[in-house]
Design an enzyme around this catalytic site. Sequence first.
Site, PDB file in Angstrom:
ATOM      1  N   THR A   1     -39.272   6.280  41.363  1.00 31.64           N
ATOM      2  CA  THR A   1     -37.945   6.553  40.821  1.00 31.64           C
ATOM      3  C   THR A   1     -37.769   5.818  39.498  1.00 31.64           C
ATOM      4  O   THR A   1     -37.286   6.388  38.507  1.00 31.64           O
ATOM      5  CB  THR A   1     -36.874   6.042  41.828  1.00 31.64           C
ATOM      6  OG1 THR A   1     -37.074   6.687  43.084  1.00 31.64           O
ATOM      7  CG2 THR A   1     -35.463   6.313  41.327  1.00 31.64           C
TER       8      THR A   1
ATOM      9  N   HIS B   1     -30.180 -22.999  17.496  1.00 34.85           N
ATOM     10  CA  HIS B   1     -28.938 -22.621  16.822  1.00 34.85           C
ATOM     11  C   HIS B   1     -29.258 -21.772  15.602  1.00 34.85           C
ATOM     12  O   HIS B   1     -30.176 -22.112  14.865  1.00 34.85           O
ATOM     13  CB  HIS B   1     -28.174 -23.875  16.384  1.00 34.85           C
ATOM     14  CG  HIS B   1     -26.932 -23.528  15.610  1.00 34.85           C
ATOM     15  ND1 HIS B   1     -25.792 -23.059  16.229  1.00 34.85           N
ATOM     16  CD2 HIS B   1     -26.679 -23.551  14.277  1.00 34.85           C
ATOM     17  CE1 HIS B   1     -24.879 -22.814  15.305  1.00 34.85           C
ATOM     18  NE2 HIS B   1     -25.388 -23.098  14.108  1.00 34.85           N
TER      19      HIS B   1
END
Length: 476
Positions: free
Chosen positions: A48, A455
């Site tokens: 599936t 960051h």
Amino acid sequence: MPDSLDVPPTFDVIVIGAGPGGYVCAIRAAQLGLKVACVERRETLGGTCLNIGCIPSKALLQSSENFEEAAHKLADHGVLLDGGVTLDLARMQARKGEVVSANVKGVEFLFRKHKITWLKGEGRIVAAPGQGAPGQVAVGEETHTTRHIVIASGSESIPLPGVEVDEQRIVTSTGGLELTAVPGHLVVIGGGYIGLELGSVWRRLGAQVTVVEFLDRIVPGMDAEVGKAFERILTKQGFKFRLKTKVTGARAGNDGVTLTLEPAAGGPAEELRADVVLVAIGRRPLTAGLGLDAAGVALDERGRVQVDAHYATSVPGIWAIGDVIAGPMLAHKAEEEGVAVAELIAGQSGHVNYEAIPGVVYTWPEVASVGRTEEQLKAEGVAYKSGKFPFTANGRARAMGDTDGFVKLLADAKTDRLLGAHIIGPDAGTLIAELVLAIEFGASAEDVARTSHAHPSLNEAVKEAALAVGGRALHI
Ligand code: FAD
Ligand code: NAI
């Protein structure tokens, strides 16, 4: 189990079903030196997930997101497409087909590499392994002998009485992935994973989308606060929700489908017209035709193959994994079980940690979760602390222009051990991986809070939520 047999069987393991549970089990068993066959009746491997599930839906989600970005979002960034943006749905669908094809061929390559025999056709258990005799699995005219049988037959859509699927106007996810025109009005029955993902695809491409949900909330298994935020964000995008509502019938005519709706608790009926109706009210285990009854393999009260903690069914030598057994119907859960059962069959100690299985809804923003929800912790009487951080306060999310959502962490009040993580926001499905690992390693919120995060990155919202558990988020 028949480890010493007079006549050696052809295979050590026959796996029935080549979805992510079955094909991964076959590969792992072959890696461990076992002689493996995998029965698959579909024309291609991958089950599936690769053929009509995870992969084609993610291809269309990506393409439709690109379309929506070009049509509505890029101008905000100063990128102007003055010629306008038009949709070539035929190309989009063809590309999806190419993505599926590359993936299913990849599994075929892996089978060849690991010398796994693909038995093409419908598999049926003829005899369980036992009393010195091997197990037998019939595929077409032939019967194959084996020491172990693994059932990995997966699942199928649950039908809704009174709403007959024709895969043209009334579709399951399979037809919903194949539409050749954008419906004017798509009505989705069921506000879960499939309804919201495929609803997003067709809304982005221009459909008006109404979701009819029986319960008073969407994504009922997820943390309620996240569910509420999700509903708000999708409504802002144009989704219409009819909660606490049931569909009692459907009439398909030349100009579309007329649905009859009623309040879930009972009350006056009303009609709703749709061009296409998507039925997405869940999936059920696929066990028909496997010969389980004759073999004596017990099912549970919901028709799933019953297994113990080691994936052993009620019949020695027959094992089961994936969507056909209990637990979340997710590809990566099936894969983990495939690895574990292959290792157990080979005499190793395969194991799956169900506390650390993530769930991701691949809409935009994405929704991702792992571990306990706040409602579960309350119901279990566990004392917990929570920490939350919104993407509006994350520099990278602002730079991207994707500030909807937040990270929410739940930790044990006494030990600070992470118990649950819930994210709604940009790339939530990728961000959750850090928290899955944290839960797998038994980390505390403090561990995550003291870990350096690059960051500017979306992951800093995870760190800040961990800091917030201790009441010391820095950037809010
Ligand atoms: P399946 O993948 O269902 O494979 C079972 C296979 O067994 C099938 O190929 C079937 O043909 C075969 N089979 C059955 N009986 C027989 C038999 N008697 N003989 C021979 N072959 C047989 N999960 C995620 O984690 N992420 C997602 O993004 C995601 N997206 C999805 C999107 C959609 C539209 C759908 C429908 C599902 C999605 N899922 C997703 C769920 C995921 O597809 C299933 O959890 C996963 O495929 C289960 O794997 P499985 O191996 O147990 O079964
Ligand atoms: P689901 O279980 O996610 O959602 C079904 C929804 O339908 C629920 O909200 C339920 O309350 C509602 N419902 C049930 N009966 C109803 C009725 N009669 N009328 C109205 N609403 C009704 O099931 P879905 O969306 O069909 O997906 C099946 C499974 O496939 C998922 O649970 C998931 O395991 C898997 N999947 C995973 C994806 C992913 O990981 N991103 C994507 C798609 C599917």
